[in-house]
Design a protein around this motif. Sequence first.
Motif, PDB file in Angstrom:
ATOM      1  N   GLY A  80      42.395 -39.414 -66.718  1.00 20.84           N
ATOM      2  CA  GLY A  80      43.075 -38.292 -66.959  1.00 20.84           C
ATOM      3  C   GLY A  80      42.848 -38.088 -68.890  1.00 20.84           C
ATOM      4  O   GLY A  80      43.551 -37.103 -69.443  1.00 20.84           O
ATOM      5  N   LYS A  81      41.916 -38.925 -69.310  1.00 22.54           N
ATOM      6  CA  LYS A  81      41.529 -38.790 -70.527  1.00 22.54           C
ATOM      7  C   LYS A  81      40.579 -37.454 -71.162  1.00 22.54           C
ATOM      8  O   LYS A  81      40.559 -37.063 -72.012  1.00 22.54           O
ATOM      9  CB  LYS A  81      41.064 -40.047 -71.259  1.00 22.54           C
ATOM     10  CG  LYS A  81      42.142 -41.132 -71.234  1.00 22.54           C
ATOM     11  CD  LYS A  81      41.327 -42.281 -71.867  1.00 22.54           C
ATOM     12  CE  LYS A  81      42.326 -43.565 -71.693  1.00 22.54           C
ATOM     13  NZ  LYS A  81      41.843 -44.857 -71.970  1.00 22.54           N
ATOM     14  N   ASN A  82      39.805 -37.083 -70.174  1.00 22.04           N
ATOM     15  CA  ASN A  82      38.953 -36.083 -70.353  1.00 22.04           C
ATOM     16  C   ASN A  82      38.753 -35.053 -68.810  1.00 22.04           C
ATOM     17  O   ASN A  82      38.123 -35.425 -68.305  1.00 22.04           O
ATOM     18  CB  ASN A  82      37.429 -36.581 -70.386  1.00 22.04           C
ATOM     19  CG  ASN A  82      36.330 -35.550 -70.744  1.00 22.04           C
ATOM     20  OD1 ASN A  82      36.435 -34.368 -70.717  1.00 22.04           O
ATOM     21  ND2 ASN A  82      35.465 -36.007 -71.593  1.00 22.04           N
ATOM     22  N   PRO A  83      39.778 -34.276 -69.128  1.00 20.07           N
ATOM     23  CA  PRO A  83      40.202 -33.355 -67.634  1.00 20.07           C
ATOM     24  C   PRO A  83      38.629 -32.692 -67.316  1.00 20.07           C
ATOM     25  O   PRO A  83      38.555 -32.702 -66.268  1.00 20.07           O
ATOM     26  CB  PRO A  83      41.092 -32.519 -68.101  1.00 20.07           C
ATOM     27  CG  PRO A  83      41.821 -33.193 -69.333  1.00 20.07           C
ATOM     28  CD  PRO A  83      40.859 -33.688 -70.093  1.00 20.07           C
ATOM     29  N   ASP A 135      44.120 -27.729 -62.630  1.00 16.69           N
ATOM     30  CA  ASP A 135      45.355 -27.623 -63.631  1.00 16.69           C
ATOM     31  C   ASP A 135      45.020 -28.203 -64.877  1.00 16.69           C
ATOM     32  O   ASP A 135      45.444 -27.635 -65.999  1.00 16.69           O
ATOM     33  CB  ASP A 135      46.745 -27.772 -63.096  1.00 16.69           C
ATOM     34  CG  ASP A 135      47.063 -26.835 -61.801  1.00 16.69           C
ATOM     35  OD1 ASP A 135      46.351 -25.796 -61.634  1.00 16.69           O
ATOM     36  OD2 ASP A 135      48.239 -27.305 -61.030  1.00 16.69           O
ATOM     37  N   LYS A 136      44.993 -29.560 -64.869  1.00 13.99           N
ATOM     38  CA  LYS A 136      44.554 -30.309 -66.002  1.00 13.99           C
ATOM     39  C   LYS A 136      43.524 -29.803 -66.844  1.00 13.99           C
ATOM     40  O   LYS A 136      43.842 -29.613 -68.130  1.00 13.99           O
ATOM     41  CB  LYS A 136      44.492 -31.795 -65.627  1.00 13.99           C
ATOM     42  CG  LYS A 136      45.602 -32.740 -65.042  1.00 13.99           C
ATOM     43  CD  LYS A 136      45.080 -33.905 -64.781  1.00 13.99           C
ATOM     44  CE  LYS A 136      46.282 -34.910 -63.907  1.00 13.99           C
ATOM     45  NZ  LYS A 136      45.928 -36.210 -63.742  1.00 13.99           N
ATOM     46  N   ALA A 137      42.512 -29.589 -66.313  1.00 15.69           N
ATOM     47  CA  ALA A 137      41.279 -28.962 -67.252  1.00 15.69           C
ATOM     48  C   ALA A 137      41.574 -27.706 -67.606  1.00 15.69           C
ATOM     49  O   ALA A 137      41.545 -27.479 -68.910  1.00 15.69           O
ATOM     50  CB  ALA A 137      40.086 -28.897 -66.236  1.00 15.69           C
ATOM     51  N   SER A 138      42.359 -26.814 -67.073  1.00 14.89           N
ATOM     52  CA  SER A 138      42.809 -25.500 -67.392  1.00 14.89           C
ATOM     53  C   SER A 138      43.768 -25.698 -68.741  1.00 14.89           C
ATOM     54  O   SER A 138      43.744 -24.868 -69.694  1.00 14.89           O
ATOM     55  CB  SER A 138      43.395 -24.615 -66.447  1.00 14.89           C
ATOM     56  OG  SER A 138      43.657 -23.354 -66.933  1.00 14.89           O
TER      57      SER A 138
END
Length: 183
Positions: A80-83, A135-138
């Motif tokens: 989860g460090k680089n979505p 969702d995380k990347a957004s």
Amino acid sequence: MEHVKPLRADGRRNRERLVAAAAELVARDGAQASLEEIARKAGVGSATLHRHFPSRQALLEVVFREGVAQLCARATAQPGKNPAAELAAWLEDLTVHTSTHRGLAAALLTGPEGLSAEDICCTDMVRDVLRVLVDKASSAGAIHANATTEDLMRLANAIAVANEDDPLTARRVLRLALTGIQP
């Protein structure tokens, strides 16, 4: 409710070897891979294969479900460090998997046991995992705000279909497409 006796350790190992051999050979030869070759590759006899999997359909169903479950597990194991990178990497995994195993779901749907799409479909599992990654990347501002889970599912599927049995091209084309979703 029928009680199912758990497999002994050697039975579990045989079943695992059969599924691994089937996954490899189905990836190479498609859903019509030779059952005899699967048994041989697993180091067991044909009777052992049929004891564990009474039909080709039963074996294919396990191969299909396990492959999708492993794919989804890889997504949830990401740090989860680089979505954006994690989303792109998982979309590549999804596209390559779908490109390589494209005929598997169709074979299950048309087989003699008449499994329905609901019986074998793992689309919801894939969509749920992808939704979390999107969702995380957004939220991190790493993709365009209008890039949706459904859009990315369609993109990965379309590339996989267009490059069936050619996972290297599928990966390359997806990478080209993904450069268009970066802000």
